[in-house]
Design a protein around this motif. Structure first.
Motif, PDB file in Angstrom:
ATOM      1  N   PRO A  30      23.517 -13.306 -10.648  1.00 58.65           N
ATOM      2  CA  PRO A  30      24.687 -12.889  -9.860  1.00 58.65           C
ATOM      3  C   PRO A  30      25.528 -14.083  -9.428  1.00 58.65           C
ATOM      4  CG  PRO A  30      22.729 -11.696  -9.136  1.00 58.65           C
ATOM      5  CD  PRO A  30      22.258 -12.755 -10.102  1.00 58.65           C
ATOM      6  N   TYR A  35      21.924 -16.639  -5.844  1.00 56.15           N
ATOM      7  CA  TYR A  35      21.015 -15.638  -6.433  1.00 56.15           C
ATOM      8  C   TYR A  35      20.639 -16.079  -7.845  1.00 56.15           C
ATOM      9  CZ  TYR A  35      23.394 -12.931  -2.769  1.00 56.15           C
ATOM     10  OH  TYR A  35      23.941 -12.497  -1.590  1.00 56.15           O
ATOM     11  N   TRP A  39      19.167  -9.621 -10.966  1.00 57.06           N
ATOM     12  CA  TRP A  39      19.120  -8.519  -9.995  1.00 57.06           C
ATOM     13  C   TRP A  39      19.429  -7.205 -10.705  1.00 57.06           C
ATOM     14  CZ3 TRP A  39      18.725 -13.047  -7.654  1.00 57.06           C
ATOM     15  CH2 TRP A  39      18.234 -13.096  -6.351  1.00 57.06           C
ATOM     16  N   TRP A  41      20.761  -3.859  -9.931  1.00 55.99           N
ATOM     17  CA  TRP A  41      22.031  -3.124 -10.078  1.00 55.99           C
ATOM     18  C   TRP A  41      23.170  -4.072 -10.413  1.00 55.99           C
ATOM     19  CZ3 TRP A  41      25.265  -0.391  -5.790  1.00 55.99           C
ATOM     20  CH2 TRP A  41      25.444  -1.201  -4.672  1.00 55.99           C
ATOM     21  N   ASP A  42      23.024  -5.366 -10.089  1.00 57.48           N
ATOM     22  CA  ASP A  42      24.024  -6.334 -10.551  1.00 57.48           C
ATOM     23  C   ASP A  42      24.103  -6.296 -12.075  1.00 57.48           C
ATOM     24  OD1 ASP A  42      22.925  -7.316  -7.912  1.00 57.48           O
ATOM     25  OD2 ASP A  42      24.544  -8.769  -8.147  1.00 57.48           O
ATOM     26  N   GLN A 115      16.451  -1.037  -6.562  1.00 60.27           N
ATOM     27  CA  GLN A 115      17.861  -0.980  -6.147  1.00 60.27           C
ATOM     28  C   GLN A 115      18.507   0.279  -6.738  1.00 60.27           C
ATOM     29  OE1 GLN A 115      19.709  -4.769  -7.225  1.00 60.27           O
ATOM     30  NE2 GLN A 115      19.962  -5.257  -5.058  1.00 60.27           N
ATOM     31  N   GLY A 175      21.053  -1.823  -1.595  1.00 61.40           N
ATOM     32  CA  GLY A 175      22.090  -2.721  -2.096  1.00 61.40           C
ATOM     33  C   GLY A 175      23.066  -3.151  -1.012  1.00 61.40           C
ATOM     34  N   ASP A 177      22.560  -4.624   2.205  1.00 58.24           N
ATOM     35  CA  ASP A 177      21.490  -5.181   3.029  1.00 58.24           C
ATOM     36  C   ASP A 177      21.597  -4.999   4.546  1.00 58.24           C
ATOM     37  OD1 ASP A 177      21.372  -6.075   0.425  1.00 58.24           O
ATOM     38  OD2 ASP A 177      20.636  -8.053   0.923  1.00 58.24           O
ATOM     39  N   TYR A 370      29.050  -9.899   5.824  1.00 54.77           N
ATOM     40  CA  TYR A 370      28.319  -9.250   4.736  1.00 54.77           C
ATOM     41  C   TYR A 370      28.643  -7.765   4.570  1.00 54.77           C
ATOM     42  CZ  TYR A 370      24.274 -10.043   1.595  1.00 54.77           C
ATOM     43  OH  TYR A 370      23.436 -10.219   0.539  1.00 54.77           O
ATOM     44  N   TRP A 371      27.702  -6.860   4.906  1.00 54.75           N
ATOM     45  CA  TRP A 371      27.929  -5.434   4.667  1.00 54.75           C
ATOM     46  C   TRP A 371      28.480  -4.705   5.889  1.00 54.75           C
ATOM     47  CZ3 TRP A 371      28.226  -2.891   0.266  1.00 54.75           C
ATOM     48  CH2 TRP A 371      27.691  -3.496  -0.874  1.00 54.75           C
ATOM     49  N   GLU A 414      31.915 -13.113  -3.526  1.00 56.02           N
ATOM     50  CA  GLU A 414      30.971 -11.996  -3.404  1.00 56.02           C
ATOM     51  C   GLU A 414      31.592 -10.855  -2.586  1.00 56.02           C
ATOM     52  OE1 GLU A 414      27.415 -13.287  -1.481  1.00 56.02           O
ATOM     53  OE2 GLU A 414      26.273 -11.490  -1.992  1.00 56.02           O
ATOM     54  N   PHE A 429      30.966 -15.135  -8.571  1.00 47.08           N
ATOM     55  CA  PHE A 429      30.036 -14.009  -8.452  1.00 47.08           C
ATOM     56  C   PHE A 429      30.211 -13.060  -9.647  1.00 47.08           C
ATOM     57  CE2 PHE A 429      28.336 -10.147  -6.383  1.00 47.08           C
ATOM     58  CZ  PHE A 429      27.111 -10.655  -6.007  1.00 47.08           C
ATOM     59  N   TRP A 431      29.386  -9.766 -10.656  1.00 43.53           N
ATOM     60  CA  TRP A 431      29.947  -8.417 -10.809  1.00 43.53           C
ATOM     61  C   TRP A 431      31.411  -8.362 -10.403  1.00 43.53           C
ATOM     62  CZ3 TRP A 431      25.853  -5.785  -7.187  1.00 43.53           C
ATOM     63  CH2 TRP A 431      26.302  -5.741  -5.866  1.00 43.53           C
TER      64      TRP A 431
HETATM   65  C1  GLC Z   1      22.747  -8.970  -1.983  1.00 40.14           C
HETATM   66  C2  GLC Z   1      23.504  -7.644  -2.039  1.00 40.14           C
HETATM   67  C3  GLC Z   1      22.935  -6.799  -3.156  1.00 40.14           C
HETATM   68  C4  GLC Z   1      22.970  -7.581  -4.465  1.00 40.14           C
HETATM   69  C5  GLC Z   1      22.297  -8.951  -4.327  1.00 40.14           C
HETATM   70  C6  GLC Z   1      22.503  -9.843  -5.536  1.00 40.14           C
HETATM   71  O1  GLC Z   1      21.416  -8.780  -1.644  1.00 40.14           O
HETATM   72  O2  GLC Z   1      23.465  -6.966  -0.827  1.00 40.14           O
HETATM   73  O3  GLC Z   1      23.647  -5.590  -3.273  1.00 40.14           O
HETATM   74  O4  GLC Z   1      22.360  -6.867  -5.470  1.00 40.14           O
HETATM   75  O5  GLC Z   1      22.819  -9.619  -3.212  1.00 40.14           O
HETATM   76  O6  GLC Z   1      23.851  -9.979  -5.830  1.00 40.14           O
END
Ligand code: GLC
Length: 447
Positions: A30, A35, A39, A41-42, A115, A175, A177, A370-371, A414, A429, A431
């Motif tokens: 990612p 990271y 990962w 879902w990435d 994920q 996903g 966090d 972040y989220w 990100e 990043f 995605w």
């Molecule tokens: C963080 C994000 C998650 C993603 C990961 C790697 O943990 O919250 O959604 O998959 O980073 O990019």
């Protein structure tokens, strides 16, 4: 900001360069510093970007993820391929200790949680945009049993009440966090200091701590991982021993529902019966409508399985059922009215940078952390498709504009500030780049 053809070509080249730099001979990290592994879902989102210009790489991305699938069908959220990076990552494989589970793979090291299941959707995307259909069909046939085992795992192990909704047992599984969605559940978890194994965060080394989760949350993330590893990642034990975090999450279940619909499409392409997937997807859609709709909020909300109560907070994820065609037209209209309001600001031609990951007028919102408010490109992408499919093309177009504009102004970050458009978190990043590529290809074909 208008994007001229030259500007688009330039953005495309920059996005491809990000993916090239993050490609590790078989999979894509990612972000190299933050990271440095694969990962789950990435990789699915990244494969959707590759699908537009490099079919072989798109396939390889998913193939290397599924090479780490556990014998019980779970797809781990991180695959610790042979480290090529020098940056230490926490929690790494020595902390997860998944070798205690008889189902963990032997050849590859992984985490023990999952994920959101958007992989079948990625494979369907790959098939639809394949330059070589025959090759794509062969890939579908190859990966189909693995996708099936993955979904079977979720319905078998994560739906103990057999009600069509699967649970997540850790915020990282969502996903999202540190979303305010988890605040009430995490506040209930009060481990003694000796129940939190000693650890040192690595996520705040290269990113400003103001853009990352608080230590309070991190202690609980680590306590939960320890709870699982003590039970060898055995879902039934984790559930019956009273795991403190059990949530039926809107985004996770929506993506599963959509993935089942996409499995039906894939099944048809390889001569398999689509019915079981359609049936399971419909049951999940019905359960989302029955259990996760909040009349008071005008959007879908998570359910805290421990108390049986809805977690009535307004996260952007609450609009995602649009992506799987779950709400009826009346509910969709209500959701769109809420999206247009000051909390989310998804107005055609509106100002600012939609869509914040959390309602900017609600308690718990932060434009930077972040989220808890920032804009995430993959969330915009999902909602854009949902709005388009449900008959709101102008709202979808607003999100599409943000997907292009934000990286163009602030780089392939990100996440982004919904008020200023500033970029936060990791740089280069994957995605963000992959989904920009996908969107730009659509714009090019539309013209
Ligand atoms: C963080 C994000 C998650 C993603 C990961 C790697 O943990 O919250 O959604 O998959 O980073 O990019």
């Amino acid at each position: 900001m208008t994007t001229t053809p030259a500007h688009r070509a330039d953005l495309l080249a920059q996005a491809r360069a990000v993916l090239d730099a993050n490609w590790r001979d078989g999979f894509t990290v990612p972000s190299a510093r933050q990271y440095p592994y694969q990962w789950s879902w990435d990789s699915a989102f990244i494969a959707m970007g590759y699908a537009r210009y490099d079919q072989a790489r798109a396939e390889q991305e998913l193939r290397s993820l599924f090479a780490a699938q556990w014998a019980d069908g779970r797809v781990p959220h991180i695959v610790f391929h042979q480290a090529t990076e020098t940056t230490p990552y926490f929690p790494g494989p020595d902390f997860w200790q998944v070798e205690h589970s008889p189902y963990a793979p032997v050849a590859l090291r992984t985490s023990g949680i999952v994920q959101p299941p958007i992989h079948a959707t990625a494979v369907w995307h790959l098939y639809q945009h394949a330059a070589d259909r025959e090759r794509a069909t062969a890939f579908v046939a190859e990966i189909f049993p693995r996708l099936e085992a993955w979904h079977d795992y979720l319905y078998r192990e994560r739906d103990p009440q057999n009600d069509g909704l699967v649970y997540i047992c850790h915020p990282w599984e969502s996903g999202q966090d540190n979303s305010p969605l988890w605040d009430s559940v995490l506040a209930r978890i009060t481990p003694r200091p000796d129940q939190i194994p000693p650890y040192r965060r690595s996520d705040t080394r290269s990113v400003d701590p103001a853009e990352r989760p608080l230590d309070f949350d991190y202690d609980r993330y680590i306590f939960l991982v320890d709870f699982f590893r003590r039970r060898a990642y055995d879902d039934r034990r984790i559930y019956t021993d009273g795991a403190p975090f059990l949530v039926q999450d809107v985004l996770f279940n929506t993506l599963l529902c959509r993935a089942e619909q996409d499995m039906a499409e894939l099944a048809r392409r390889i001569g398999r019966d689509p019915t079981p997937f359609l049936t399971r997807g419909q049951a999940t859609a019905a359960a989302i409508n029955a259990r996760l709709w909040s009349e008071e909020q005008g959007l879908y909300v998570d359910c805290d399985l421990t108390t049986g109560a809805q977690i009535a907070v307004p996260a952007l994820a609450g609009f995602m059922p649009l992506y799987a065609g779950i709400p009826d037209p009346a509910r969709s209209r209500r959701m769109v009215r809420r999206l247009e309001g000051p909390g989310f600001g998804v107005i055609p031609d509106g100002p600012g940078f939609p869509a914040p990951s959390f309602d900017r007028t609600a308690e718990g919102y932060s434009p930077r952390r972040y989220w808890r408010g920032p804009v995430w490109i993959q969330m915009n992408w999902l909602l854009m498709h949902g709005l388009h499919a449900c008959g709101y093309p102008r709202h979808a177009a607003r999100l599409r504009r943000a997907i292009v504009e934000l990286p163009a102004r602030s780089g392939f970050r990100e996440y982004f500030d919904p008020e200023t458009g500033a970029g936060y978190g990791a740089s280069a990043f994957s995605w963000t780049a992959a989904l920009l590529i996908d969107v730009l290809y659509n714009e090019l074909t539309d013209e």
